[in-house]
Enzyme design. Sequence first.
Site, PDB file in Angstrom:
ATOM      1  N   TYR A 128     -31.555 -84.159 -27.159  1.00  0.00           N
ATOM      2  CA  TYR A 128     -30.223 -83.555 -27.068  1.00  0.00           C
ATOM      3  C   TYR A 128     -30.189 -82.242 -27.838  1.00  0.00           C
ATOM      4  O   TYR A 128     -29.671 -81.228 -27.350  1.00  0.00           O
ATOM      5  CB  TYR A 128     -29.178 -84.522 -27.617  1.00  0.00           C
ATOM      6  CG  TYR A 128     -27.762 -83.999 -27.525  1.00  0.00           C
ATOM      7  CD1 TYR A 128     -27.085 -84.007 -26.315  1.00  0.00           C
ATOM      8  CD2 TYR A 128     -27.105 -83.482 -28.642  1.00  0.00           C
ATOM      9  CE1 TYR A 128     -25.790 -83.509 -26.215  1.00  0.00           C
ATOM     10  CE2 TYR A 128     -25.817 -82.991 -28.554  1.00  0.00           C
ATOM     11  CZ  TYR A 128     -25.160 -83.008 -27.343  1.00  0.00           C
ATOM     12  OH  TYR A 128     -23.883 -82.509 -27.250  1.00  0.00           O
TER      13      TYR A 128
ATOM     14  N   SER B 270     -23.484 -76.858 -29.353  1.00  0.00           N
ATOM     15  CA  SER B 270     -23.329 -77.821 -30.433  1.00  0.00           C
ATOM     16  C   SER B 270     -23.891 -77.200 -31.698  1.00  0.00           C
ATOM     17  O   SER B 270     -24.701 -76.263 -31.628  1.00  0.00           O
ATOM     18  CB  SER B 270     -24.095 -79.113 -30.102  1.00  0.00           C
ATOM     19  OG  SER B 270     -24.192 -79.965 -31.233  1.00  0.00           O
TER      20      SER B 270
END
Length: 272
Positions: free
Chosen positions: A144, A131
């Site tokens: 996360y 990401s």
Amino acid sequence: MNNKIALITGASSGIGESTAQRLAQAGYTVHGTTRAASPSAQGKVDMLTLDVTSDDSAEAAIAEVLRRHGRIDLLVNNAGFGVAPAAAEESSLEQARAIFDTNFFGMVRMTRAVVPHMRKQGSGRILNIGSVLGFLPMPYMALYSATKHAVAGYSESLDHELRTLGIRVLVIEPGYIKTSFDANSLDPDLPLAMYGALRAALNARVKEVLLTAQGPDVVAETVLQAATAAHPKLRYAAGTLAARMRLLRRFAPASLVDAGIRKDLRLEAARS
């Protein structure tokens, strides 16, 4: 890509499903995975049962693909989940362990299971779905973001170890992608009243941004590019937003990036 064998974790929806279908269209023989008890074929993709938090399940999935085909040419580690925007202190250590067990250690389990076979065949490619939060901070998504930083560090280090054996390990880094991932994120398990209004505002902001976000197909195309590149890069930005964030992180002053993150999320100015 005919006769190339691919295995994709978390392929029942979103990025994983789009990637599986795109690779199948490109000629790969594709096996996707799901935690469902009775997986079935999705188009040209054969679905297998897999729980990436289980060593035995990871080994069994790899063994099944090898039993059918005798080789695995491409592993895409996509399985993962998030915690809805919340302060870091609103998640227990148990919740922190759970997200790392899937997002990071799940990738490690699958990689450990497949690398010995790729070594024997003298080739292979492992693509890990990271990401932009693997190189940028994300306030109120600390856990996360931490897993994606870990994915990036592990992948780059491992690539140096394996490239002389004919194996490459690459990271695909999307930005906001319009999928059901946000809807499936866990709520923090230790919510604090003092963060209630902020949580609501951040959730609303994320939903607003996702309305204009690119779909998972942009990630699928990036995966195909990385899987087939003759001279692959270590990191691939997936989508226009991710590419822009990569350039900003690389060339913009840290203070500008910091201010931009807070402005985008509509966070109040720091007190010091």
